[in-house]
Write a protein that holds these residues in place. Structure first.
Motif, short mmCIF file in Angstrom:
data_model
loop_
_atom_site.label_atom_id
_atom_site.label_comp_id
_atom_site.label_asym_id
_atom_site.label_seq_id
_atom_site.Cartn_x
_atom_site.Cartn_y
_atom_site.Cartn_z
N UNK A 344 -42.70 12.05 -54.81
CA UNK A 344 -42.84 12.97 -53.96
C UNK A 344 -42.43 12.66 -52.63
N UNK A 345 -41.71 13.51 -51.80
CA UNK A 345 -41.52 13.12 -50.28
C UNK A 345 -42.25 13.67 -49.24
N UNK A 346 -42.38 12.99 -48.17
CA UNK A 346 -43.29 13.59 -47.41
C UNK A 346 -42.62 14.91 -46.52
N UNK A 347 -43.50 15.51 -45.61
CA UNK A 347 -43.12 16.55 -44.85
C UNK A 347 -43.66 16.38 -43.48
N UNK A 348 -42.81 16.61 -42.50
CA UNK A 348 -42.96 16.22 -40.87
C UNK A 348 -43.11 17.83 -40.48
N UNK A 349 -44.43 17.85 -40.13
CA UNK A 349 -45.09 19.07 -39.63
C UNK A 349 -44.47 19.48 -38.13
N UNK A 350 -44.12 18.23 -37.25
CA UNK A 350 -43.84 18.47 -36.03
C UNK A 350 -42.46 19.02 -35.92
N UNK A 351 -41.72 19.44 -37.10
CA UNK A 351 -40.66 20.23 -36.95
C UNK A 351 -40.94 21.59 -36.44
N UNK A 352 -42.04 22.10 -36.67
CA UNK A 352 -42.54 23.55 -36.28
C UNK A 352 -42.72 23.96 -34.89
N UNK A 353 -42.67 22.78 -34.04
CA UNK A 353 -42.66 22.80 -32.69
C UNK A 353 -41.71 23.76 -31.90
#
Length: 538
Positions: A344-353
């Motif tokens: 599994x790979x991680x997801x960067x939630x900061x991209x939604x800014x």
């Protein structure tokens, strides 16, 4: 007071007692109540079940075929099923009734058994003890729901675990006039959902499944409300991406299962190959960024390997993280205990800014996790015989986001750009009007892994339940997801200290005899006192 008066009082008391019993029974038939002390409220219908059965607008008949005198663990099952059906009948406003039948299992003379088999309820083999010897007998344990000329069947009920979900889903399937259409993207290396038998059945029972084949300027069909993108492994053309984008713009909900790295077993050293599906730029436009990395976790699943002496053994494999940190605030996933991912790979939630979109985590790794980037070596040997220092180095991070949910109005990736067309022979004209932003709020679920639902790898049942709940969440059908994993649970005795054990032991040894001795002394003293009073009165 003479004997006649005493007799009359006794008769009056008896009549009053009988009247109370009759009144209680009459009231109990009109007012239904039950006290359920089980942890998961196993014997109490959930609000969604009450709501669905109360909305029946015609008579529904449930025929339950249960053989009697079954051995353990099925001996109480008939009674438990009857109790649950009684609850449904109570909340149905008189529209649901049930009947129990006792097929004998004898093939030649069992008309009820033949009737059950016409409904798809076949006998199962159970072991019984008869005259001090084991015998195998045929038994029926299933039910059929009949409503407006249609039928739904539960062919085999092994326990009451998850039974409420099965019953409520059958009632809903029969009472709903039109099912929600769930589409799944075909081709480009995506998982073939038709080969995922449990998932196909689970979704097919509740939704209308529809294959979606893009390309040749074809759009996602208008009736599709939810679209499943299940790990494409080849680059999607711009025309296909455009059709996906426009589906989102018209308010469609999407599940993106993105596989960034896949293992390559062709060499002695197992390495991870990076997958390019061509979706990165479009997803980033929505505020979604799936990193090209792999998350390792000490809280992990196992793989089977051969021991030096040739015996298969199960060993932990950190690239199979077992995710128990699930966002329980999202009610659809409240009953899912864990999900086992693979590579599994991680997801960067900061991209939604900066986007008009709200993002929240759905799955997070444990407190002992780490990340691999760049060149991916996947051999198990690197994790074997680790000392504490190595483990602290490799697993020194926590809370990597492995799944996320997105809600809001998304902007089109193709706004202000020429519409990409497919010029392949056989392509038709583009028949949809271009939208530059979402016409209404929509939802997306993103998971940094697609193989966790691949049934060829025998995923745990929790993985299947999680995926089905995810689709229900996207279809705005969260009620059934809340009861899917509702199971009866044991109440194990908690561990206590040695001091507590000693206290309980000696209390049980001393207190009961001491209590009886004290009561005996009190009774003896009262008798002596009464004897003296009688002697004095004479």
């Amino acid at each position: 007071m003479n004997k006649k008066d005493l007799k009359n009082q006794a008769i009056i008391k008896l009549l009053i007692f009988i009247a109370i019993i009759v009144a209680v029974n009459v009231i109990s038939t009109q007012v239904f109540t039950r006290v359920d002390f089980t942890k998961n409220k196993t014997y109490t219908l959930s609000p969604i079940s009450k709501d669905i059965v109360s909305k029946l607008d015609d008579k529904m008949v449930v025929k339950a075929y249960f053989s009697e005198n079954l051995p353990a663990p099925y001996n109480n099952l008939r009674r438990q099923v009857m109790d649950i059906l009684s609850d449904y009948r109570t909340y149905s406003n008189g529209n649901l009734s049930y009947e129990f039948y006792n097929p004998t299992g004898e093939e030649k003379a069992d008309e009820l058994g033949q009737e059950a088999q016409k409904y798809g309820i076949n006998p199962v083999q159970v072991q019984v003890v008869d005259k001090d010897k084991f015998e195998v007998k045929a038994a029926y344990m299933g039910m059929v729901f009949l409503y407006e000329g249609r039928q739904e069947t539960i062919p085999f009920i092994q326990s009451i675990n998850n039974l409420e979900y099965e019953i409520t889903s059958k009632i809903k399937n029969l009472s709903v006039k039109q099912k929600t259409v769930v589409g799944y993207l075909e081709g480009d290396g995506s998982l073939d959902i038709t080969k995922l038998q449990q998932i196909s059945k689970g979704l097919g029972d509740q939704f209308e499944l529809k294959p979606v084949s893009l390309g040749l300027n074809r759009a996602v069909p208008d009736e599709v409300k939810v679209l499943l993108v299940l790990g494409p492994t080849t680059v999607l053309s711009e025309n296909k991406k455009y059709m996906l984008d426009q589906f989102v713009m018209r308010g469609g909900n999407v599940a993106w299962l993105i596989q960034k790295v896949t293992p390559n077993f062709q060499q002695q050293i197992i390495i991870g190959n990076v997958i390019d599906d061509g979706l990165n730029d479009m997803l980033l436009n929505y505020g979604i960024k799936v990193e090209t990395d792999l998350i390792r976790d000490l809280q992990c699943g196992q793989v089977t390997v051969q021991s030096p002496i040739g015996i298969p053994i199960a060993v932990n494999y950190p690239f199979f993280p077992v995710v128990s940190n699930i966002n329980k605030d999202i009610s659809s996933f409240a009953n899912i205990p864990s999900v086992t991912l693979s590579f599994a790979s991680s997801i960067d939630l900061n991209a939604v800014q900066g986007k008009d979109v709200k993002a929240d985590y759905l799955l997070k790794s444990s407190d002992r996790s780490g990340k691999a980037e760049g060149f991916f070596i996947l051999n198990l040997e690197q994790f074997q015989n680790m000392n504490k220092q190595a483990a602290d180095t490799l697993f020194n991070k926590q809370g990597y986001v492995l799944g996320a949910v997105y809600n809001g109005r998304f902007k089109s990736f193709y706004a202000g750009k020429p519409v990409p067309t497919d010029t392949t022979e056989g392509s038709g004209p583009i028949m949809i009007q271009q939208l530059n932003e979402s016409s209404k709020e929509s939802k997306m679920v993103v998971i940094g892994d697609a193989d966790f639902i691949n049934e060829e790898q025998r995923p745990p049942q929790d993985n299947i339940n999680f995926f089905l709940s995810m689709v229900e969440y996207l279809a705005d059908d969260v009620g059934l997801a809340q009861i899917r994993s509702k199971e009866s649970s044991d109440a194990p005795i908690e561990d206590v200290t040695d001091g507590t054990k000693a206290f309980v032991k000696y209390f049980n040894l001393i207190f009961p005899p001491a209590l009886m001795l004290i009561i005996g002394l009190i009774v003896w003293q009262r008798r002596n006192k009464r004897k003296k009073e009688l002697q004095t009165s004479k």
